[in-house]
Scaffold this motif. Structure first.
Motif, PDB file in Angstrom:
ATOM      1  N   SER A 299       0.834  -1.199   0.000  1.00 40.41           N
ATOM      2  CA  SER A 299       0.000   0.000   0.000  1.00 40.41           C
ATOM      3  C   SER A 299       0.870   1.249   0.000  1.00 40.41           C
ATOM      4  CB  SER A 299      -0.923  -0.003   1.220  1.00 40.41           C
ATOM      5  OG  SER A 299      -1.783  -1.117   1.187  1.00 40.41           O
ATOM      6  N   TYR A 300       1.996   1.197   0.713  1.00 36.04           N
ATOM      7  CA  TYR A 300       2.892   2.343   0.784  1.00 36.04           C
ATOM      8  C   TYR A 300       3.490   2.641  -0.592  1.00 36.04           C
ATOM      9  CZ  TYR A 300       7.117   5.048   1.682  1.00 36.04           C
ATOM     10  OH  TYR A 300       8.099   5.991   1.638  1.00 36.04           O
ATOM     11  N   MET A 301       3.947   1.601  -1.285  1.00 36.70           N
ATOM     12  CA  MET A 301       4.545   1.807  -2.604  1.00 36.70           C
ATOM     13  C   MET A 301       3.500   2.278  -3.620  1.00 36.70           C
ATOM     14  SD  MET A 301       7.718   1.470  -2.457  1.00 36.70           S
ATOM     15  CE  MET A 301       8.004   1.511  -4.224  1.00 36.70           C
ATOM     16  N   ARG A 302       2.286   1.752  -3.500  1.00 41.13           N
ATOM     17  CA  ARG A 302       1.232   2.175  -4.413  1.00 41.13           C
ATOM     18  C   ARG A 302       0.891   3.651  -4.192  1.00 41.13           C
ATOM     19  NH1 ARG A 302      -2.131  -1.316  -3.040  1.00 41.13           N
ATOM     20  NH2 ARG A 302      -1.531  -2.896  -4.559  1.00 41.13           N
ATOM     21  N   LEU A 303       0.849   4.061  -2.919  1.00 42.88           N
ATOM     22  CA  LEU A 303       0.573   5.466  -2.616  1.00 42.88           C
ATOM     23  C   LEU A 303       1.693   6.361  -3.134  1.00 42.88           C
ATOM     24  CD1 LEU A 303      -1.237   7.530  -1.178  1.00 42.88           C
ATOM     25  CD2 LEU A 303       0.086   7.121   0.915  1.00 42.88           C
ATOM     26  N   TYR A 304       2.928   5.914  -2.967  1.00 44.36           N
ATOM     27  CA  TYR A 304       4.076   6.672  -3.464  1.00 44.36           C
ATOM     28  C   TYR A 304       3.989   6.818  -4.984  1.00 44.36           C
ATOM     29  CZ  TYR A 304       8.855   7.650  -4.991  1.00 44.36           C
ATOM     30  OH  TYR A 304       9.953   8.192  -5.612  1.00 44.36           O
ATOM     31  N   LYS A 305       3.669   5.718  -5.661  1.00 44.77           N
ATOM     32  CA  LYS A 305       3.588   5.744  -7.124  1.00 44.77           C
ATOM     33  C   LYS A 305       2.499   6.710  -7.585  1.00 44.77           C
ATOM     34  CE  LYS A 305       2.751   2.723 -11.111  1.00 44.77           C
ATOM     35  NZ  LYS A 305       3.974   3.095 -11.821  1.00 44.77           N
ATOM     36  N   ASP A 306       1.336   6.640  -6.926  1.00 42.19           N
ATOM     37  CA  ASP A 306       0.233   7.498  -7.342  1.00 42.19           C
ATOM     38  C   ASP A 306       0.518   8.966  -7.068  1.00 42.19           C
ATOM     39  OD1 ASP A 306      -1.277   5.417  -8.312  1.00 42.19           O
ATOM     40  OD2 ASP A 306      -2.366   5.089  -6.454  1.00 42.19           O
ATOM     41  N   LEU A 307       1.114   9.262  -5.912  1.00 48.42           N
ATOM     42  CA  LEU A 307       1.361  10.650  -5.555  1.00 48.42           C
ATOM     43  C   LEU A 307       2.449  11.278  -6.397  1.00 48.42           C
ATOM     44  CD1 LEU A 307       1.081  10.613  -1.647  1.00 48.42           C
ATOM     45  CD2 LEU A 307      -0.411  11.803  -3.255  1.00 48.42           C
ATOM     46  N   TRP A 308       3.555  10.556  -6.587  1.00 43.14           N
ATOM     47  CA  TRP A 308       4.704  11.164  -7.258  1.00 43.14           C
ATOM     48  C   TRP A 308       4.789  10.830  -8.738  1.00 43.14           C
ATOM     49  CZ3 TRP A 308       6.321  15.004  -4.614  1.00 43.14           C
ATOM     50  CH2 TRP A 308       6.235  14.977  -3.225  1.00 43.14           C
ATOM     51  N   GLN A 309       4.743   9.549  -9.084  1.00 40.96           N
ATOM     52  CA  GLN A 309       4.882   9.199 -10.501  1.00 40.96           C
ATOM     53  C   GLN A 309       3.654   9.599 -11.314  1.00 40.96           C
ATOM     54  OE1 GLN A 309       6.154   5.153 -11.095  1.00 40.96           O
ATOM     55  NE2 GLN A 309       7.767   5.282  -9.565  1.00 40.96           N
ATOM     56  N   ASN A 310       2.472   9.537 -10.689  1.00 38.94           N
ATOM     57  CA  ASN A 310       1.257   9.936 -11.393  1.00 38.94           C
ATOM     58  C   ASN A 310       0.908  11.408 -11.185  1.00 38.94           C
ATOM     59  OD1 ASN A 310       0.829   7.370 -12.437  1.00 38.94           O
ATOM     60  ND2 ASN A 310      -0.370   6.705 -10.669  1.00 38.94           N
ATOM     61  N   GLY A 311       1.659  12.082 -10.328  1.00 39.07           N
ATOM     62  CA  GLY A 311       1.475  13.519 -10.156  1.00 39.07           C
ATOM     63  C   GLY A 311       0.269  13.929  -9.343  1.00 39.07           C
ATOM     64  N   LEU A 312      -0.304  12.998  -8.569  1.00 38.16           N
ATOM     65  CA  LEU A 312      -1.503  13.348  -7.810  1.00 38.16           C
ATOM     66  C   LEU A 312      -1.202  14.261  -6.625  1.00 38.16           C
ATOM     67  CD1 LEU A 312      -3.566  10.030  -7.826  1.00 38.16           C
ATOM     68  CD2 LEU A 312      -3.451  11.859  -9.508  1.00 38.16           C
ATOM     69  N   PHE A 313       0.082  14.424  -6.305  1.00 36.09           N
ATOM     70  CA  PHE A 313       0.425  15.376  -5.241  1.00 36.09           C
ATOM     71  C   PHE A 313      -0.012  16.785  -5.641  1.00 36.09           C
ATOM     72  CE2 PHE A 313       4.042  15.709  -8.075  1.00 36.09           C
ATOM     73  CZ  PHE A 313       4.389  17.047  -8.035  1.00 36.09           C
ATOM     74  N   CYS A 314      -0.069  17.072  -6.939  1.00 38.01           N
ATOM     75  CA  CYS A 314      -0.539  18.384  -7.405  1.00 38.01           C
ATOM     76  C   CYS A 314      -1.995  18.602  -7.003  1.00 38.01           C
ATOM     77  CB  CYS A 314      -0.406  18.489  -8.919  1.00 38.01           C
ATOM     78  SG  CYS A 314       1.293  18.456  -9.533  1.00 38.01           S
ATOM     79  N   ASN A 315      -2.806  17.550  -7.121  1.00 37.59           N
ATOM     80  CA  ASN A 315      -4.211  17.677  -6.743  1.00 37.59           C
ATOM     81  C   ASN A 315      -4.366  17.830  -5.240  1.00 37.59           C
ATOM     82  OD1 ASN A 315      -4.140  15.398  -9.182  1.00 37.59           O
ATOM     83  ND2 ASN A 315      -5.604  17.063  -9.490  1.00 37.59           N
ATOM     84  N   VAL A 316      -3.545  17.102  -4.477  1.00 37.58           N
ATOM     85  CA  VAL A 316      -3.596  17.225  -3.019  1.00 37.58           C
ATOM     86  C   VAL A 316      -3.233  18.647  -2.606  1.00 37.58           C
ATOM     87  CG1 VAL A 316      -2.619  16.418  -0.836  1.00 37.58           C
ATOM     88  CG2 VAL A 316      -3.101  14.785  -2.681  1.00 37.58           C
ATOM     89  N   ILE A 317      -2.157  19.170  -3.179  1.00 38.08           N
ATOM     90  CA  ILE A 317      -1.721  20.535  -2.857  1.00 38.08           C
ATOM     91  C   ILE A 317      -2.784  21.548  -3.262  1.00 38.08           C
ATOM     92  CG2 ILE A 317      -0.041  22.330  -3.430  1.00 38.08           C
ATOM     93  CD1 ILE A 317       2.059  20.110  -3.677  1.00 38.08           C
TER      94      ILE A 317
END
Length: 608
Positions: A479-497
């Motif tokens: 789950s940790y690696m999947r979250l990392y992949k989604d946030l950083w590699q998929n760029g979803l951190f932009c939506n969170v921010i």
């Protein structure tokens, strides 16, 4: 065919869901008219207020630009409803069926594939081969750009049972040569040079057609000899509950394309199209200048004067990407394809199309990419505008009041129209569904820049369902690696921010406005955080950027196709694909294809 040379075509009772949606047509027409004219008046007053203000600020102009960006996207929807609403007989397309078995038109069913799982491809092959249509009048051509030895052996092993099935391949690496469009053009030219069919159907490798697929679509082409193509709405057998990523594209098919269908300008946006072969030959085959070849073909046909149509009833069931990574990659490729419309049409060596058609295609692509860019900049500007304070001129109480009244009327009319559109879909789509997946604006713009500046290839395979894509292979991931992949590699951190920043700006700006001071509180509220269009855009920003965040917090479960229930009358319930073809439409042998494929699985590994 009857003795007078006409085909026997019957009409089935209309789909009640389509009729219920159609009853909102008049409401949409009048509400859209009102929203358009209120918008014109509102923006005229807004522009006059800014120009006449003695102290113009960047906040005022930025707020106006953001309002115009989102208003433009809404106005495109409203204008289309007005134009379609003027067509007296515009309504749900009739449910027709081609009757009889004698002298029916010849059809080639083209199944392009490139690396998808063999069992998925063979489910489609089986369904295509057992459609309710005279075997002597149709062929199924499997077009394998993946060069799979297993797939070839499996198909060859079934030809004794289904002599109208054949396997063809341009070669293992040919999937990179004009991709799907090149594969289809190979069939339309090389494979059909001798004894060409009158019509062709195109099915994606994962799209299972209903037994009546051909009998339901061909009548629309037969009754309108000038028409070139009929697309079908895509339904899916593995949609997760609630469809959190709007993968069913309900708004597009039920609202946008349904209105375009009334105007004879429906867009083929995926699998399940049937076209008049000679029309495609006459316009120069499938366009090879874009990844979105089906979309471009529709524009080209329309540019040459051929009507295009859409059938709404469920006639095929496909598969959606089963991860947010796959979903994002699919939408990235679509947007790269639309950007290619612009580049190709404006290049020094454009396609051999009439000048007006080239302008139309380029403008269509510019509108789509411009919408992505407008949403990206609009979402980013919202927190800034909230924190900037005064966003509209308040030269007098009268001018402030007038602007507020018109702004409230403009926002209210826009929301009323959107609720009427949502009602048209039975509220399967929410208001402002034309902005669905605009949370991907950052990623889409980045993928376009990456494509042109770094590498002329989208991330992953050109084919959504290909096993060449890592997200389509079963891999154990924490789950940790999947979250990392989604946030950083998929760029979803932009939506969170974006989400956190917007919510924080709302609370902070509200606190500042409500703090004790000598200014009139009402004026401060109406010219800043309580300005109706700003509240409206705040909602759009939060609602859009919440979608991927909600996905991360509670990932949906994508059901397996074979465990799902599909019905012939409505999506998402009733009869599974396995059962669909056991209801007197297919032999027991046709349900044993996958077992044959499993027995031959070792052969491919050995040959490779």
């Amino acid at each position: 065919m009857t003795s007078n040379g006409t085909y026997k075509i019957s009409e089935l009772p209309p789909d009640q869901r389509a009729l219920s949606g159609h009853r909102y047509k008049k409401h949409l027409y009048y509400v859209a008219q009102a929203a358009i004219w209120i918008g014109y008046l509102y923006f005229a007053v807004r522009l006059f207020a800014i120009l006449s203000s003695p102290s113009q600020t960047w906040q005022m102009w930025t707020m106006l630009a953001v309002e115009l960006a989102f208003a433009h996207l809404a106005r495109k929807e409203q204008l289309r409803s007005v134009i379609a609403g003027k067509v007296p007989q515009g309504g749900p397309r009739k449910r027709l069926r081609l009757q009889g078995n004698d002298d029916l038109p010849r059809v080639d069913v083209l199944l392009p594939c490139c690396g998808e799982p063999v069992d998925v491809i063979m489910q489609t092959v089986r369904a295509a081969c057992t459609m309710d249509y005279p075997v002597s009048q149709f062929r199924v051509l499997l077009l394998d750009d993946g060069g799979s030895a297993l797939l070839k052996k499996t198909v060859l092993g079934l030809q004794a049972q289904w002599p109208h099935l054949s396997y063809h391949s341009r070669g293992r690496q040919s999937g990179q040569v004009f991709a799907k469009s090149g594969n289809l053009n190979y069939a339309l030219t090389t494979l059909q040079n001798e004894n060409p069919p009158q019509f062709c159907a195109v099915l994606d490798a994962d799209s299972i057609p209903s037994p009546e697929f051909l009998r339901a679509i061909l009548p629309h082409l037969l009754q309108n000899p000038a028409s070139a193509l009929v697309s079908t709405r895509q339904y899916f057998s593995n949609l997760p509950k609630g469809d959190p990523l709007s993968q069913a594209r309900c708004h597009f098919y039920t609202c946008q394309n349904a209105e375009l269908d009334i105007l004879g300008r429906a867009i083929d946006a995926g699998s399940g199209a049937v076209f008049r072969r000679q029309s495609i030959i006459d316009v120069g085959l499938y366009p090879t200048f874009s990844f979105s070849e089906d979309w471009q073909l529709s524009l080209v046909l329309q540019g040459f004067g051929y009507p295009t149509m859409q059938v709404q009833e469920p006639l095929q069931y496909g598969l959606v990407p089963t991860s947010i990574t796959g979903h994002i990659a699919q939408r990235n490729r679509w947007n790269i394809g639309h950007s290619q419309q612009i580049v190709s049409m404006l290049s020094s060596n454009p396609p051999n199309f009439p000048k007006d058609l080239r302008k139309t295609i380029a403008w269509n692509g510019a509108g789509i990419i411009g919408g992505e860019l407008g949403c990206l900049l609009g979402f980013a500007a919202v927190p800034v505008l909230l924190l900037a304070g005064k966003t509209i001129p308040a030269t007098s109480t009268l001018m402030t009041t007038l602007q507020f009244i018109l702004a409230a009327a403009y926002v209210l009319s826009t929301w009323t129209y959107e609720f009427c559109q949502a009602a048209q879909t039975g509220f399967q789509s929410a208001p402002f569904a034309h902005l669905e997946n605009k949370w991907q604006a950052v990623g889409n713009i980045y993928s376009i820049l990456r494509f042109y500046l770094l590498t002329s290839k989208p991330k992953g395979s050109f084919v959504t369902g290909s096993t060449a894509n890592s997200w389509n292979r079963l891999t154990a991931m924490s789950s940790y690696m999947r979250l990392y992949k989604d946030l950083w590699q998929n760029g979803l951190f932009c939506n969170v921010i974006m989400l956190i920043t917007t919510l924080g700006a709302i609370f902070y700006s509200t606190a500042v406005v409500l703090s004790p001071n000598d200014q009139d509180l009402t004026t401060k509220l109406l010219t800043s955080v309580a300005w109706p269009p700003l509240l409206h855009v705040c909602y759009l920003t939060i609602a859009n950027n919440w979608v991927p965040v909600a996905y991360l917090l509670d990932p949906p479960t994508y059901p397996d196709r074979n465990s799902q229930y599909i019905e012939n009358e409505a999506p998402n319930t009733a009869t599974s694909p396995e059962k669909w073809y056991s209801m007197g439409k297919a032999s027991k042998a046709s349900r044993d294809i996958l077992q044959l494929g499993n027995r031959l699985e070792i052969a491919e590994e050995t040959e490779i």
